[in-house]
Design a protein around this motif. Structure first.
Motif, PDB file in Angstrom:
ATOM      1  N   GLY A 149     -54.090 -53.782   8.017  1.00 23.45           N
ATOM      2  CA  GLY A 149     -53.479 -52.516   8.418  1.00 23.45           C
ATOM      3  C   GLY A 149     -54.439 -51.628   9.188  1.00 23.45           C
ATOM      4  N   GLY A 150     -55.661 -51.513   8.677  1.00 19.02           N
ATOM      5  CA  GLY A 150     -56.654 -50.678   9.357  1.00 19.02           C
ATOM      6  C   GLY A 150     -57.010 -51.206  10.741  1.00 19.02           C
ATOM      7  N   GLN A 151     -57.083 -52.534  10.879  1.00 19.97           N
ATOM      8  CA  GLN A 151     -57.378 -53.139  12.178  1.00 19.97           C
ATOM      9  C   GLN A 151     -56.224 -52.880  13.164  1.00 19.97           C
ATOM     10  OE1 GLN A 151     -58.128 -57.125  10.785  1.00 19.97           O
ATOM     11  NE2 GLN A 151     -60.346 -56.851  10.806  1.00 19.97           N
ATOM     12  N   LYS A 152     -54.990 -52.994  12.672  1.00 22.37           N
ATOM     13  CA  LYS A 152     -53.835 -52.709  13.529  1.00 22.37           C
ATOM     14  C   LYS A 152     -53.875 -51.267  14.026  1.00 22.37           C
ATOM     15  CE  LYS A 152     -50.723 -55.880  11.104  1.00 22.37           C
ATOM     16  NZ  LYS A 152     -49.604 -55.953  10.151  1.00 22.37           N
ATOM     17  N   GLN A 153     -54.237 -50.347  13.120  1.00 23.51           N
ATOM     18  CA  GLN A 153     -54.261 -48.940  13.528  1.00 23.51           C
ATOM     19  C   GLN A 153     -55.378 -48.678  14.519  1.00 23.51           C
ATOM     20  OE1 GLN A 153     -52.246 -46.794  14.120  1.00 23.51           O
ATOM     21  NE2 GLN A 153     -51.827 -45.717  12.195  1.00 23.51           N
ATOM     22  N   ARG A 154     -56.493 -49.381  14.391  1.00 18.61           N
ATOM     23  CA  ARG A 154     -57.569 -49.221  15.376  1.00 18.61           C
ATOM     24  C   ARG A 154     -57.150 -49.746  16.746  1.00 18.61           C
ATOM     25  NH1 ARG A 154     -62.971 -51.453  12.860  1.00 18.61           N
ATOM     26  NH2 ARG A 154     -61.711 -52.390  11.216  1.00 18.61           N
ATOM     27  N   VAL A 155     -56.394 -50.842  16.765  1.00 19.92           N
ATOM     28  CA  VAL A 155     -55.840 -51.342  18.033  1.00 19.92           C
ATOM     29  C   VAL A 155     -54.887 -50.299  18.625  1.00 19.92           C
ATOM     30  CG1 VAL A 155     -54.378 -53.115  19.096  1.00 19.92           C
ATOM     31  CG2 VAL A 155     -56.105 -53.775  17.410  1.00 19.92           C
ATOM     32  N   ALA A 156     -54.062 -49.702  17.756  1.00 20.12           N
ATOM     33  CA  ALA A 156     -53.116 -48.683  18.219  1.00 20.12           C
ATOM     34  C   ALA A 156     -53.853 -47.472  18.800  1.00 20.12           C
ATOM     35  CB  ALA A 156     -52.211 -48.257  17.069  1.00 20.12           C
ATOM     36  N   ILE A 157     -54.979 -47.103  18.201  1.00 21.01           N
ATOM     37  CA  ILE A 157     -55.769 -45.968  18.714  1.00 21.01           C
ATOM     38  C   ILE A 157     -56.375 -46.327  20.074  1.00 21.01           C
ATOM     39  CG2 ILE A 157     -57.831 -44.561  18.310  1.00 21.01           C
ATOM     40  CD1 ILE A 157     -57.102 -44.775  15.256  1.00 21.01           C
TER      41      ILE A 157
END
Length: 245
Positions: A149-157
């Motif tokens: 989840g955290g990696q996905k959000q970093r990609v989104a950022i």
């Protein structure tokens, strides 16, 4: 900080739920956000914050009032013009990431640049640069189902930053994450704010997250009921500066 990036005056939003019933969600909102500010808009469910976020993000139009985003009068432009505003002037970060499932992290970050007509080589270089910025250099070829989840959000950022938008609009960005991962994501927002100088508007129901921003705007029943500079934010960064000396 200098010029105003967001200027909203007397913003109202109503929905018709069958004649003659009208549901008034926003009841006259006045908001100003300066370039380089980190602001939170906080409110409980039903306060109107999601409706306000959609208007700030040019995903919806106000029923009445005036909204100027980085010099563009949003009320006067076409729906096609709104699409361009969303692509070039606003970087979105959502609670649910909104990544394309069968595309790599790199391709997900490249996508907004595809719509803005940037060349293939330049797109790839820019996407790689931003994935490195958010600590995802070694996950560029991974698809979303191979990421936490955290990696996905970093990609989104990273994706939110690619077109160098005027503002980053983050809607409950840590809502789907555990506390440790959420902490990493908020640290990343601080890095983007302090080192990249980005204007960030955080939409949240979480008081602890709001306490990490420079200014807190509180919504209740479609009205702004409080707006204050956040002393905790400035105290925290003064203490960090003193530790570095």
């Amino acid at each position: 900080m200098g010029k105003n990036i967001i200027e909203m005056k007397n913003i109202k939003k109503s929905f018709y739920v069958g004649t003659p019933n009208e549901l008034n969600i926003l009841k006259g909102i006045d908001i100003t956000v300066q370039e380089g500010e980190f602001v939170s808009i906080i409110g409980t469910s039903g306060s109107g914050k999601s409706t306000l976020m959609n208007i700030i993000g040019a995903l919806d139009r106000a029923t009445s009032g005036n909204y100027v985003l980085d010099g563009t009068n949003i009320d006067e432009i076409s729906d096609n013009g709104l699409s361009e505003v969303r692509n070039k002037q606003i970087g979105f970060v959502f609670q649910t990431y909104n990544l394309i499932p069968r595309s790599s992290a790199l391709k997900n970050v490249e996508l907004p640049m595809l719509y803005s007509g940037m060349g293939k080589k330049e797109r790839k270089e820019r996407a790689e640069q931003l994935l490195e910025l958010v600590g995802m250099k070694d996950r560029m070829s991974h698809q979303p189902n191979e990421l936490s989840g955290g990696q996905k959000q970093r990609v989104a950022i990273a994706r939110a930053l690619v077109n160098d938008p005027s503002i980053i609009l983050a809607d409950e960005p840590t809502g789907a994450l555990d506390s440790a991962t959420g902490r990493m994501v908020m640290d990343l927002f601080h890095k983007i704010h302090e080192k990249e100088g980005k204007t960030i508007v955080l939409i949240t129901h979480n008081n602890e997250l709001a306490d990490e921003t420079q200014r807190i705007i509180t919504l209740k029943d479609g009205n702004i009921v409080a707006e204050e500079e956040n002393k905790k934010y400035y105290r925290r960064f003064r203490e960090e500066e003193e530790l570095c000396l």
